[in-house]
Scaffold this motif. Structure first.
Motif, PDB file in Angstrom:
ATOM      1  N   LYS A  26       0.825  -1.214   0.000  1.00  0.00           N
ATOM      2  CA  LYS A  26       0.000   0.000   0.000  1.00  0.00           C
ATOM      3  C   LYS A  26       0.859   1.264   0.000  1.00  0.00           C
ATOM      4  O   LYS A  26       0.513   2.263   0.608  1.00  0.00           O
ATOM      5  N   PHE A  27       2.003   1.193  -0.676  1.00  0.00           N
ATOM      6  CA  PHE A  27       2.871   2.368  -0.789  1.00  0.00           C
ATOM      7  C   PHE A  27       2.168   3.430  -1.622  1.00  0.00           C
ATOM      8  O   PHE A  27       1.556   3.117  -2.647  1.00  0.00           O
ATOM      9  N   THR A  28       2.288   4.655  -1.196  1.00  0.00           N
ATOM     10  CA  THR A  28       1.801   5.772  -1.997  1.00  0.00           C
ATOM     11  C   THR A  28       2.719   5.925  -3.202  1.00  0.00           C
ATOM     12  O   THR A  28       3.815   5.353  -3.252  1.00  0.00           O
ATOM     13  N   GLU A  29       2.290   6.736  -4.139  1.00  0.00           N
ATOM     14  CA  GLU A  29       3.129   6.986  -5.310  1.00  0.00           C
ATOM     15  C   GLU A  29       4.470   7.589  -4.883  1.00  0.00           C
ATOM     16  O   GLU A  29       5.519   7.260  -5.444  1.00  0.00           O
ATOM     17  N   LYS A  30       4.437   8.460  -3.880  1.00  0.00           N
ATOM     18  CA  LYS A  30       5.665   9.106  -3.392  1.00  0.00           C
ATOM     19  C   LYS A  30       6.648   8.068  -2.840  1.00  0.00           C
ATOM     20  O   LYS A  30       7.846   8.120  -3.129  1.00  0.00           O
ATOM     21  N   LYS A  31       6.141   7.114  -2.067  1.00  0.00           N
ATOM     22  CA  LYS A  31       7.012   6.076  -1.510  1.00  0.00           C
ATOM     23  C   LYS A  31       7.524   5.145  -2.605  1.00  0.00           C
ATOM     24  O   LYS A  31       8.696   4.755  -2.603  1.00  0.00           O
ATOM     25  N   ALA A  32       6.652   4.782  -3.554  1.00  0.00           N
ATOM     26  CA  ALA A  32       7.081   3.938  -4.665  1.00  0.00           C
ATOM     27  C   ALA A  32       8.135   4.655  -5.497  1.00  0.00           C
ATOM     28  O   ALA A  32       9.083   4.028  -5.986  1.00  0.00           O
ATOM     29  N   GLN A  33       7.988   5.963  -5.638  1.00  0.00           N
ATOM     30  CA  GLN A  33       8.948   6.747  -6.407  1.00  0.00           C
ATOM     31  C   GLN A  33      10.340   6.686  -5.768  1.00  0.00           C
ATOM     32  O   GLN A  33      11.344   6.687  -6.470  1.00  0.00           O
ATOM     33  N   ILE A  34      10.395   6.607  -4.458  1.00  0.00           N
ATOM     34  CA  ILE A  34      11.689   6.478  -3.765  1.00  0.00           C
ATOM     35  C   ILE A  34      12.385   5.186  -4.203  1.00  0.00           C
ATOM     36  O   ILE A  34      13.586   5.182  -4.474  1.00  0.00           O
TER      37      ILE A  34
END
Length: 88
Positions: A26-34
């Motif tokens: 359930k990572f947000t787009e911001k976390k996935a972007q990392i």
């Protein structure tokens, strides 16, 4: 956890890992972007040696813990071998 990939975890692309993190963790787009910025592909994911390393990616503490727990689960799955598929 299931990813829409028939490839072994070690063959997951950076986008496969980010997609898995979005869906399963359930990572947000911001976390996935990392994960994308850190170029974490399947081989790098499995090579992560510690929670401290996961935290060094720049994720918030809680997300790093969740990522590390998932990595450990993948590593313990019999199908996580380099030639196996990860579909638990």
């Amino acid at each position: 956890m299931i990813i829409n990939s028939t490839n072994p975890v070690t063959d997951w692309t950076i986008e496969d890992v980010a997609g898995w993190a979005r869906k399963e963790l359930k990572f947000t787009e911001k976390k996935a972007q990392i994960l994308i910025e850190q170029e974490i592909d399947g081989a790098a994911l499995l090579a992560c040696p510690s929670l401290e390393e996961a935290k060094s990616y720049g994720l918030p503490h809680g997300a790093a813990i969740n990522l590390w727990a998932a990595i450990e689960k993948i590593k313990k799955a019999p199908s996580a071998s380099p030639t196996g598929k990860y579909q638990v």
